[in-house]
Motif scaffolding. Structure first.
Motif, PDB file in Angstrom:
ATOM      1  N   LEU A 177       6.954  -2.527  -0.955  1.00  0.00           N
ATOM      2  CA  LEU A 177       6.297  -2.658  -2.160  1.00  0.00           C
ATOM      3  C   LEU A 177       5.834  -1.174  -2.554  1.00  0.00           C
ATOM      4  CD1 LEU A 177       4.276  -4.246  -4.036  1.00  0.00           C
ATOM      5  CD2 LEU A 177       2.467  -3.982  -2.191  1.00  0.00           C
ATOM      6  N   GLU A 230       5.267  -9.957  -4.825  1.00  0.00           N
ATOM      7  CA  GLU A 230       4.643  -8.710  -5.351  1.00  0.00           C
ATOM      8  C   GLU A 230       5.526  -7.841  -5.334  1.00  0.00           C
ATOM      9  OE1 GLU A 230      -0.059  -9.483  -3.575  1.00  0.00           O
ATOM     10  OE2 GLU A 230       1.525  -8.445  -2.337  1.00  0.00           O
ATOM     11  N   TYR A 246       7.894  -5.559  -8.979  1.00  0.00           N
ATOM     12  CA  TYR A 246       8.066  -4.330  -9.106  1.00  0.00           C
ATOM     13  C   TYR A 246       9.445  -3.817  -9.027  1.00  0.00           C
ATOM     14  CZ  TYR A 246       3.021  -3.465  -8.585  1.00  0.00           C
ATOM     15  OH  TYR A 246       1.681  -3.434  -8.995  1.00  0.00           O
TER      16      TYR A 246
END
Length: 337
Positions: free
Chosen positions: A21, A67, A71
């Motif tokens: 992340l 998540e 990105y």
């Protein structure tokens, strides 16, 4: 063809996703390889994870994967079996024959718990057979809890679990006989001690109901604490020359881990580790934070390399006529203009 990424993350648990992340938010190209064998899969819930308290492990991973993918990171199911330095990066071999390239590696493959060979222990592991009071103590508060002693730490475990329930029984099994002082301390806390080896576990409706001794006696218990021996999943790291080492406490070997330095750096340049593969005590939230910490250090290393490459390219390229770097002032204006 070999696909190339800035970072390949080997392991898709909390540490791997935490690192992925941060790296994908740093605009790095990231691939997460996940073999799909999380250590906490048998557990019903994740605990001590602020704002995610009580979330099922599978649900937490699904949220994390979404998540990370949001990105721009790539996530694939697959097992990395080996890695090797190659030029200015690494080649990672997958079990299905594929290969991927990475400038850096973040290995978060976790560990395997080796359980005592007592019938019923493996079947109830993570539900009624437990190991960590901070992970499971609240869920069995005030219940009859047994502690299976297989090492010198049995007394310490019993005293710890006494914090959550007044009904604790220490089964000596293969553990050492407590000293006189230890027996006094156990008695002072109301912890009973049962001698003799444990032959198996009794269940009722699939849940633990008692601990059966070799003598045939059954001691009613609804939870049993065991100390597992942990072994790091280190095949990829060992292929890079990073061997697991014994981790000891009080002269007792608890398991094997891959050592690391600050922020998870290893002795192989370009390779970082995070989570249970290097820290077996790390709970889920700690592993996620370790992944973030390793990712920040790894990204700083990539920034330094990007800068070195840019400087080399800048020096190799011809400068515009009459306008070398030393002729310019801030704003791009030449001296005297």
């Amino acid at each position: 063809m070999e696909q190339q990424y800035d970072v390949v993350v080997v392991g898709g648990g909390a540490a791997g996703l935490g690192g992925a992340l941060a790296l994908s938010r740093a605009r790095r190209s990231v691939l997460v390889l996940d073999a799909g064998r999380p250590r906490n899969a048998p557990a019903g819930q994740v605990h001590n994870y602020l704002a995610r308290e009580g979330t099922a492990p599978g649900e937490l991973l699904a949220i994390g994967r979404a998540e990370v993918a949001g990105y721009g990171a790539h996530l694939e199911s697959g097992e990395a079996v080996a890695a090797a330095p190659d030029g200015d990066g690494f080649v990672v071999d997958l079990a299905d024959g594929r290969r991927v390239r990475a400038r850096r590696l973040l290995v978060t493959t976790g560990l395997v718990d080796e359980l005592p060979e007592v019938p019923g222990v493996a079947e109830l592991w993570g539900t009624d057979v437990l190991h960590c009071p901070y992970c499971h103590g609240w869920e069995v508060r005030d219940q009859p809890v047994g502690v299976l002693s297989t090492s010198p730490f049995g007394v310490l475990q019993a005293q710890m679990w006494r914090q959550w329930t007044a009904d604790v029984t220490l089964f000596l099994h293969t553990g050492p006989e407590p000293s006189d002082d230890e027996r006094e301390a156990l008695a002072a806390r109301g912890i009973s001690v049962v001698t003799g080896e444990v032959a198996g576990l009794e269940t009722d409706g699939g849940r633990l109901s008692g601990v059966r001794l070799a003598s045939g006696q059954v001691v009613p218990r609804t939870a049993l604490v065991v100390l597992s021996r942990f072994t790091a999943r280190s095949a990829v790291l060992e292929s890079l020359g990073l061997a697991a080492v014994d981790q000891e406490m009080g002269g007792q070997v608890l398991g094997r881990v891959v050592p690391s330095g600050p922020a998870g750096a290893t002795t192989v340049p370009g390779v970082w580790v995070a989570g249970n593969v290097t820290d077996p005590r790390a709970q889920v939230v700690v592993s996620a934070a370790a992944g973030l910490e390793a990712a920040a250090a790894l990204n700083a290393d990539l920034i330094a390399e990007d800068t070195r490459l840019a400087v080399a390219a800048h020096r190799a390229s011809p400068s515009p006529a009459g306008a070398g770097p030393r002729d310019l002032v801030p704003g791009g204006r030449r001296h005297g203009n």
